[in-house]
Write an enzyme that holds these catalytic residues in place. Structure first.
Site, short mmCIF file in Angstrom:
data_model
loop_
_atom_site.label_atom_id
_atom_site.label_comp_id
_atom_site.label_asym_id
_atom_site.label_seq_id
_atom_site.Cartn_x
_atom_site.Cartn_y
_atom_site.Cartn_z
N HIS A 86 -13.12 75.21 41.03
CA HIS A 86 -14.45 75.95 40.82
C HIS A 86 -14.53 76.90 39.72
CE1 HIS A 86 -15.85 80.01 43.27
NE2 HIS A 86 -16.40 79.02 43.68
N ASP A 101 -5.66 77.94 43.91
CA ASP A 101 -6.90 78.59 44.44
C ASP A 101 -6.72 77.95 45.80
OD1 ASP A 101 -9.60 79.60 45.27
OD2 ASP A 101 -10.08 78.76 43.52
N GLN A 128 -10.31 78.09 50.11
CA GLN A 128 -11.04 77.46 51.31
C GLN A 128 -10.09 76.70 52.23
OE1 GLN A 128 -14.75 77.02 51.50
NE2 GLN A 128 -15.18 77.92 49.76
N LYS A 173 -14.25 84.69 53.35
CA LYS A 173 -14.64 83.27 53.59
C LYS A 173 -13.93 83.16 55.18
CE LYS A 173 -15.46 81.46 48.97
NZ LYS A 173 -16.50 81.22 49.01
N CYS A 220 -20.83 76.71 42.02
CA CYS A 220 -20.90 77.14 41.20
C CYS A 220 -19.45 76.51 41.35
CB CYS A 220 -19.55 78.67 41.93
SG CYS A 220 -20.60 79.95 42.08
#
Lengths: 151, 421
Positions: free
Chosen positions: B138, B215, B218, B241, B379
């Site tokens: 991302h 990261d 998600q 999220k 993104c």
């Protein structure tokens, strides 16, 4: 689906599927890129000016139905017009889409009136104006125009 | 819906499995019509909706307890501080960090990665060094590293993905070297749903002498995350999220590294004492938390973690896998539809294209049917470039989605085809 038909009018769908003047223009005197990063529309505009008159205009690239149709109808509308006419038409269209700005009410939108429905979809206004922003950059920048971006 | 006895659905699901239909009652925003049709929210990967538990916790805090934290001896400040620190404790348990001092509040994943790049990165990366990331990152796990490279003269190296959207592990191994100082890797891809083998990647990176930044934006809403099991040096995720408010997130960092890192932003809270001659920085985690923080956001995050914790995690995972599997079958019935990203065991999303129809047109027409999907490059422009598409439409799932939502999506795509021809 009735209100969506205001956005996706038959003329827009037609020009979106089979855009007119969709080609390279070898004799172009002015060129510019246009980019709508939000949705991934990219066009390249070719303009051939004879004095202040548009003798030929074309584009290529890839975009959504609204942006492709807008570029296609723009090229149809501008052949033979002066730069001044073209900018007046852009202002009129911009005012129609956003309700903002002052423009010469006597300028006729003609076929471009099919974009009136876009006003109800604020997120899509940028799609309908990308080609026009690109045109302005091409006129101002000649062969080394700054890319137009809607962001 | 099932709110009998004033109980919220999540509480009824405690230890009993998972019933998405009843969970929907916890999310008031889902109970509305868009363009005259019941809302189908399929954009949780962009931002999830919030359960009443979280909404109520935030408003209770403002109604009863709000004051600044770590600042006063009065009761409200004490209550605010207690709630704020209790939420940190929940994040500590959620990630299974070794120590609560390793849990730093940030605005979100993006800020967390920038913090690491600008503190650890600037202190430990120099000219000729390399930062290795993957092609499926991302923008928030690309740009902070590009900036670090500009400052230091280091080089950004990118490991490619295959045609299913999975990391090419052989190429990744080849690109790792003694020059690699940092590996930045997404746990779950936002555009493709691919789950990366982050523990294996960490082991390989550590063997090469690099630190690993994961990261987890998600992953946090879908997977059970255990930073000690992964072994990574840094792990970042965003609250919004994962059913918490916007503007709050967590950076986990290994204590030893955090201790050695210079502070990031200067100001109140991150200091022990200040004079015009010198300043003594505060201890962890406050060293990295300058200024008055997002107190209500942190409390909301703690509540969201509790909310998720009420469910049987295996049952929840089964439900989410079922949505992905059902989605594959249902979307296969739409003529001209291609799914972008078909990694083994992917979670949470189906990105797709429709022949001859731009994603932006799909998005507008689906919205008219009451269906919210993300359209565009998500993104992750390099991912779009890899698959040779300018944009995709993406349906992403949260705990409140059901097979009915996917049926509505398929019907909506029928309308798209009908209109666009």
């Amino acid at each position: 689906m009735s209100d969506l038909r205001d956005l996706y009018q038959e003329t827009i769908l037609d020009h979106g599927r089979t855009p007119r003047n969709f080609r390279k223009l070898e004799a172009a005197t002015h060129e510019a890129d246009g980019d709508n990063p939000l949705c991934g529309d990219k066009i390249h505009l070719y303009l051939q000016l004879d004095g202040d008159k548009v003798s030929d205009i074309s584009f290529d690239g890839a975009g959504c139905a609204i942006s492709t149709a807008s570029a296609s109808l723009m090229t149809e509308a501008l052949k033979g017009k002066t730069i001044e006419d073209a900018m007046a038409l852009f202002e009129r269209l911009h005012e129609t889409l956003t309700g903002q700005g002052e423009c010469d009410e006597s300028v006729e939108l003609g076929k471009l009136a099919v974009f009136e429905g876009v006003r109800e979809y604020p997120l899509r206004v940028k799609c309908a104006t990308l080609a026009w922003h690109t045109l302005r950059n091409a006129i101002e920048g000649g062969k080394n125009a700054t890319p137009a971006t809607t962001e | 819906m099932s709110k009998s006895g004033g109980q919220l659905a999540a509480d009824q699901n405690t230890f009993t499995g998972f019933d998405a239909e009843s969970v929907r009652a916890d999310f008031p925003v889902l109970n509305q019509q868009v363009h005259g049709k019941p809302l189908v929210y399929l954009d949780s990967a962009a931002s999830s909706q919030k359960p009443l538990h979280v909404i109520n916790a935030v408003s209770r805090y403002y109604e009863n307890d709000h004051s600044n934290v770590h600042r006063g001896v009065h009761s409200l400040s004490a209550r605010a501080t207690f709630a704020y620190e209790r939420a940190r404790g929940k994040a500590h348990v959620f990630l299974n960090s070794k120590n609560i001092r390793e849990i730093i509040y940030v605005r979100g994943t993006t800020e967390a990665i920038n913090l690491v790049a600008q503190t650890y990165g600037r202190a430990n990366v120099g000219e000729g060094d390399e930062i290795l990331i993957s092609e499926m990152e991302h923008h928030s796990n690309i740009v902070p590293w590009q900036m670090l490279c500009e400052w230091t003269g280091a080089k950004l190296v990118v490991a490619p993905i295959d045609e299913r959207g999975q990391l090419d592990m052989t190429a990744f191994a080849e690109k790792l070297s003694e020059r690699t100082k940092i590996v930045g890797i997404v746990h779950v891809s936002n555009a493709l749903g691919t789950v990366n083998p982050v523990a294996e990647i960490t082991k390989m990176a550590h063997d090469a002498g690099a630190v690993v930044v994961v990261d987890g934006a998600q992953a946090a809403p879908h997977l059970r995350v255990d930073v000690q099991e992964i072994g990574c040096d840094f792990y970042a995720f965003s609250g919004h999220k994962a059913y918490a408010p916007t503007g709050i997130g967590i950076l986990y960092g290994r204590e030893e590294l955090l201790e050695a890192m210079p502070p990031w932003q200067g100001g109140g809270e991150m200091i022990l004492s200040v004079s015009f001659d010198s300043t003594t920085y505060n201890e962890l985690p406050y060293k990295f938390e300058a200024g008055t923080p997002n107190i209500a956001g942190a409390i909301g995050l703690g509540e969201a973690i509790d909310y998720m914790g009420r469910f049987n995690h295996e049952a929840l995972e089964r439900h989410e896998h079922d949505l992905v599997a059902y989605g594959y079958d249902a979307l296969a019935t739409v003529p001209g539809l291609t799914i972008v990203g078909t990694a083994e065991g992917k979670v949470g999303v189906h990105s797709f294209t429709l022949d001859g129809i731009h994603a932006h047109d799909i998005g507008t027409i689906l919205d008219n049917e009451g269906i919210a999907v993300r359209t565009g490059h998500h993104c992750a422009q390099p991912v779009m470039h890899h698959f040779g598409v300018p944009a995709t439409a993406r349906a992403s799932f949260g705990i409140y989605n059901t097979r009915d939502d996917i049926d509505r999506l398929v019907e909506g795509l029928g309308q798209v085809r009908k209109l666009m021809g």
